[in-house]
Design a protein around this motif. Structure first.
Motif, PDB file in Angstrom:
ATOM      1  N   LEU A 239      34.227  30.707  57.828  1.00  0.00           N
ATOM      2  CA  LEU A 239      35.207  31.789  56.630  1.00  0.00           C
ATOM      3  C   LEU A 239      36.243  30.246  56.753  1.00  0.00           C
ATOM      4  N   VAL A 240      36.552  29.167  57.090  1.00  0.00           N
ATOM      5  CA  VAL A 240      38.142  27.945  57.736  1.00  0.00           C
ATOM      6  C   VAL A 240      38.171  27.307  55.888  1.00  0.00           C
ATOM      7  N   GLU A 241      36.029  27.257  55.922  1.00  0.00           N
ATOM      8  CA  GLU A 241      35.909  25.720  54.973  1.00  0.00           C
ATOM      9  C   GLU A 241      35.905  26.516  53.663  1.00  0.00           C
ATOM     10  N   GLN A 242      36.157  27.482  53.294  1.00  0.00           N
ATOM     11  CA  GLN A 242      36.086  28.444  52.074  1.00  0.00           C
ATOM     12  C   GLN A 242      36.948  27.465  51.244  1.00  0.00           C
ATOM     13  N   PRO A 243      36.411  27.821  50.130  1.00  0.00           N
ATOM     14  CA  PRO A 243      37.832  26.450  48.877  1.00  0.00           C
ATOM     15  C   PRO A 243      38.400  28.176  48.425  1.00  0.00           C
ATOM     16  N   ASN A 244      39.920  27.300  48.317  1.00  0.00           N
ATOM     17  CA  ASN A 244      40.979  28.180  48.127  1.00  0.00           C
ATOM     18  C   ASN A 244      40.315  29.144  47.106  1.00  0.00           C
ATOM     19  N   GLY A 245      39.674  28.998  45.734  1.00  0.00           N
ATOM     20  CA  GLY A 245      40.052  29.848  45.006  1.00  0.00           C
ATOM     21  C   GLY A 245      40.797  29.932  44.277  1.00  0.00           C
ATOM     22  N   ASP A 246      41.697  32.015  43.658  1.00  0.00           N
ATOM     23  CA  ASP A 246      42.687  31.999  43.373  1.00  0.00           C
ATOM     24  C   ASP A 246      43.403  32.267  44.482  1.00  0.00           C
ATOM     25  N   PHE A 247      44.359  32.339  44.235  1.00  0.00           N
ATOM     26  CA  PHE A 247      45.314  33.080  44.875  1.00  0.00           C
ATOM     27  C   PHE A 247      45.255  34.165  46.385  1.00  0.00           C
ATOM     28  N   ALA A 248      44.628  35.263  45.661  1.00  0.00           N
ATOM     29  CA  ALA A 248      43.519  36.391  46.350  1.00  0.00           C
ATOM     30  C   ALA A 248      43.193  35.725  47.452  1.00  0.00           C
ATOM     31  N   HIS A 249      42.105  34.729  47.131  1.00  0.00           N
ATOM     32  CA  HIS A 249      41.068  34.183  48.262  1.00  0.00           C
ATOM     33  C   HIS A 249      41.528  34.015  49.195  1.00  0.00           C
ATOM     34  N   THR A 250      43.172  32.595  49.157  1.00  0.00           N
ATOM     35  CA  THR A 250      43.508  32.217  49.610  1.00  0.00           C
ATOM     36  C   THR A 250      44.602  33.206  51.043  1.00  0.00           C
ATOM     37  N   ILE A 251      44.519  34.552  50.353  1.00  0.00           N
ATOM     38  CA  ILE A 251      45.073  34.999  50.777  1.00  0.00           C
ATOM     39  C   ILE A 251      44.444  36.288  51.699  1.00  0.00           C
TER      40      ILE A 251
ATOM     41  N   HIS B 155      44.545  43.574  41.794  1.00  0.00           N
ATOM     42  CA  HIS B 155      44.074  44.446  42.441  1.00  0.00           C
ATOM     43  C   HIS B 155      42.251  44.291  42.334  1.00  0.00           C
ATOM     44  N   ASP B 156      42.252  43.997  41.167  1.00  0.00           N
ATOM     45  CA  ASP B 156      40.901  43.812  40.936  1.00  0.00           C
ATOM     46  C   ASP B 156      40.408  42.078  42.092  1.00  0.00           C
ATOM     47  N   ARG B 157      41.629  40.961  41.460  1.00  0.00           N
ATOM     48  CA  ARG B 157      41.476  39.992  42.474  1.00  0.00           C
ATOM     49  C   ARG B 157      41.110  39.886  43.469  1.00  0.00           C
ATOM     50  N   MET B 158      42.241  41.172  44.434  1.00  0.00           N
ATOM     51  CA  MET B 158      41.903  40.784  45.739  1.00  0.00           C
ATOM     52  C   MET B 158      40.722  41.571  46.177  1.00  0.00           C
ATOM     53  N   GLN B 159      40.586  42.830  45.564  1.00  0.00           N
ATOM     54  CA  GLN B 159      39.336  43.538  45.796  1.00  0.00           C
ATOM     55  C   GLN B 159      37.935  41.952  46.154  1.00  0.00           C
ATOM     56  N   ARG B 160      38.479  41.336  45.149  1.00  0.00           N
ATOM     57  CA  ARG B 160      36.912  40.697  44.752  1.00  0.00           C
ATOM     58  C   ARG B 160      36.770  39.430  45.803  1.00  0.00           C
ATOM     59  N   ALA B 161      37.880  39.163  46.370  1.00  0.00           N
ATOM     60  CA  ALA B 161      38.452  37.960  46.999  1.00  0.00           C
ATOM     61  C   ALA B 161      37.796  38.765  48.690  1.00  0.00           C
ATOM     62  N   CYS B 162      38.132  39.199  49.087  1.00  0.00           N
ATOM     63  CA  CYS B 162      38.089  39.848  50.092  1.00  0.00           C
ATOM     64  C   CYS B 162      36.552  40.563  50.274  1.00  0.00           C
ATOM     65  N   ASP B 163      36.315  41.350  49.156  1.00  0.00           N
ATOM     66  CA  ASP B 163      34.243  40.791  48.937  1.00  0.00           C
ATOM     67  C   ASP B 163      33.005  40.041  49.109  1.00  0.00           C
ATOM     68  N   THR B 164      34.392  38.849  48.702  1.00  0.00           N
ATOM     69  CA  THR B 164      33.671  37.082  48.624  1.00  0.00           C
ATOM     70  C   THR B 164      33.506  37.460  50.518  1.00  0.00           C
ATOM     71  N   LEU B 165      34.655  36.732  50.664  1.00  0.00           N
ATOM     72  CA  LEU B 165      34.903  36.391  51.850  1.00  0.00           C
ATOM     73  C   LEU B 165      34.015  37.092  53.368  1.00  0.00           C
ATOM     74  N   TRP B 166      34.311  38.974  53.006  1.00  0.00           N
ATOM     75  CA  TRP B 166      33.384  39.268  54.165  1.00  0.00           C
ATOM     76  C   TRP B 166      32.540  39.019  55.137  1.00  0.00           C
ATOM     77  N   ARG B 167      31.780  38.159  54.208  1.00  0.00           N
ATOM     78  CA  ARG B 167      30.168  38.116  54.820  1.00  0.00           C
ATOM     79  C   ARG B 167      30.212  36.850  56.315  1.00  0.00           C
ATOM     80  N   TYR B 168      31.431  36.141  56.492  1.00  0.00           N
ATOM     81  CA  TYR B 168      32.236  35.710  56.892  1.00  0.00           C
ATOM     82  C   TYR B 168      32.885  34.604  58.475  1.00  0.00           C
ATOM     83  N   THR B 169      32.659  36.587  58.404  1.00  0.00           N
ATOM     84  CA  THR B 169      33.444  37.134  59.379  1.00  0.00           C
ATOM     85  C   THR B 169      33.369  37.498  60.852  1.00  0.00           C
ATOM     86  N   GLY B 170      31.246  37.669  59.728  1.00  0.00           N
ATOM     87  CA  GLY B 170      31.015  38.091  61.249  1.00  0.00           C
ATOM     88  C   GLY B 170      31.343  36.772  62.164  1.00  0.00           C
TER      89      GLY B 170
END
Lengths: 252, 165
Positions: A91-103, A160-175
């Protein structure tokens, strides 16, 4: 970096006892996320955020220095290990992406780290002193991430769309965050359910949908703790280690 | 409480009077980061110091400033040791330290009371310029990790707030 890494252990001169293994896992999480946040310096959306992300990075760097010093020489560990020797979660090594991904990355990680340090601080293990100190700092990191999640999720249709996309993209790294780490005597099940409750509450309040994809199992990512990392990590390390490798022993 | 010798008390005063490198209006004693001064042998002193934040870069400057001050006082062998536990809290800042912060234009941290005690009241943060309690948060992080950035809605001046830790 062209030198093939054939080492199976954590790095040069590293003892592989359970405590050093745990210090390496937690220290690498802090170091790698600190570097990623530092990449925002000079390009954050607003000045206040540039300062905020740099401050969070500095807290994490302080934790990393203390944890890696328990394992060996902090500079050697940070600058001279190859990718496969790092034990950070993916999770922590994932690129910053847009600001939503970082958040989103901050929300997922700081919520986990706050629970982790909370448990460690309550015990009397070798990390209790650091955890008792860091848990207070991480409370501010989590607060920062939660406020931005609300602001972006419950903001404009675009945010909203960007934040949703970011949450979805990074979800798989949380387990991976809740897989047992040698040397850490923690209740991972309790931590994971508290994490899910907390993240679900924030996402719901932010009018976002809690992602439904897998967090563990065959389709989930994760194996950073075993030294397997995602593609972008090698490039991040190349930049992080470049100066030290080009000018060995250089000091200010 | 370990009793200090007269010499340790004197050295403790000298080390404690060293100004904070980032907030020079405060001494290390007022900031509450000094944890002890022990004479470990003839001409040998060990000072224990605790960082405010885990990553605070000022700790290195504090250590060398303490070494310098004690060398000046004729102690040839000074070692500064950092300890993490018990963790530093903004409650460790002295009354005098809080007064000086406000005078310097930084809103001092609000008292937190003992951990696990009753839920603390949320007191308003007062503008250090005009004294109004009508202030708003601009950013949780400011010029250093220990401060938040606020603005006074009465006089419109932005100011730093030493945030509670």
């Amino acid at each position: 970096m062209s030198t093939p890494d054939t080492r199976e252990t954590a790095g040069p001169g590293v003892e592989t006892s359970a405590i050093t293994a745990a210090a390496l896992a937690l220290g690498d999480d802090a170091l790698v996320l600190s570097h990623r946040l530092g990449e925002w310096a000079g390009s954050a959306p607003v000045l206040e955020e540039e300062v905020a992300l740099a401050n969070i990075a500095l807290d994490l760097l302080g934790q990393a220095r203390i944890l890696l010093s328990l394992v060996g020489d902090e500079d050697e560990l940070a600058y001279l290990r190859e990718e496969r020797s790092f034990r950070n979660a993916q999770l922590v090594e994932q690129p910053n992406g847009d600001f939503a991904h970082t958040i989103a990355r901050q929300l997922y990680f700081s919520t986990y780290q706050h629970l982790l340090y909370g448990q460690l601080a309550a015990g009397d293990g070798p990390f209790a002193g650091l955890a008792a100190k860091a848990v207070k700092e991480v409370a501010y990191h989590q607060d920062h991430a939660e406020h931005w999640t609300l602001r972006l999720g419950d903001g404009t249709p675009e945010s909203h769309d960007r934040m949703q996309r970011a949450c979805d993209t990074l979800w798989r790294y949380t387990g991976e965050l809740f897989q047992p780490v040698d040397g850490l005597d923690l209740d991972h099940t309790a931590m994971e359910s508290a994490w899910l409750d907390s993240v679900t509450a924030v996402l719901t309040k932010a009018t976002l949908t809690v992602p439904t994809g897998p967090r563990t199992g065959a389709w989930a990512a994760g194996a950073g703790r075993q030294g397997l990392h995602t593609e972008s990590f090698g490039r991040m390390l190349a930049e992080m280690q470049h100066l030290h490798r080009s000018h060995p022993g250089a000091t200010w | 409480m370990v009793t200090m010798t007269a010499l340790e008390e004197e050295l403790s005063r000298i080390a404690g009077a060293v100004p904070d490198p980032e907030l020079p209006v405060l001494t290390l004693e007022e900031l509450g980061v000094m944890r002890g001064v022990h004479v470990t042998g003839p001409g040998r002193v060990e000072v224990t110091l605790t960082p405010t934040y885990t990553g605070c870069p000022a700790i290195e400057a504090m250590s060398s400033d303490i070494e310098h001050a004690l060398h000046e006082h004729g102690v040839p062998d000074v070692s500064v040791v950092t300890v993490l536990a018990p963790a530093w809290s903004t409650d460790d800042i002295s009354e005098e330290g809080r007064r000086k912060l406000a005078e310097f234009g930084i809103a001092p941290p609000r008292p937190q009371g003992p951990a696990g005690g009753p839920v603390p009241l949320t007191l308003a943060i007062r503008c250090p310029h005009c004294g109004s309690t009508d202030t708003e948060l601009l950013s949780r992080f400011s010029s250093t990790a220990c401060k938040a950035l606020r603005r006074c809605t009465a006089c419109r001046e932005p100011f730093d707030h030493f945030k509670e830790l």
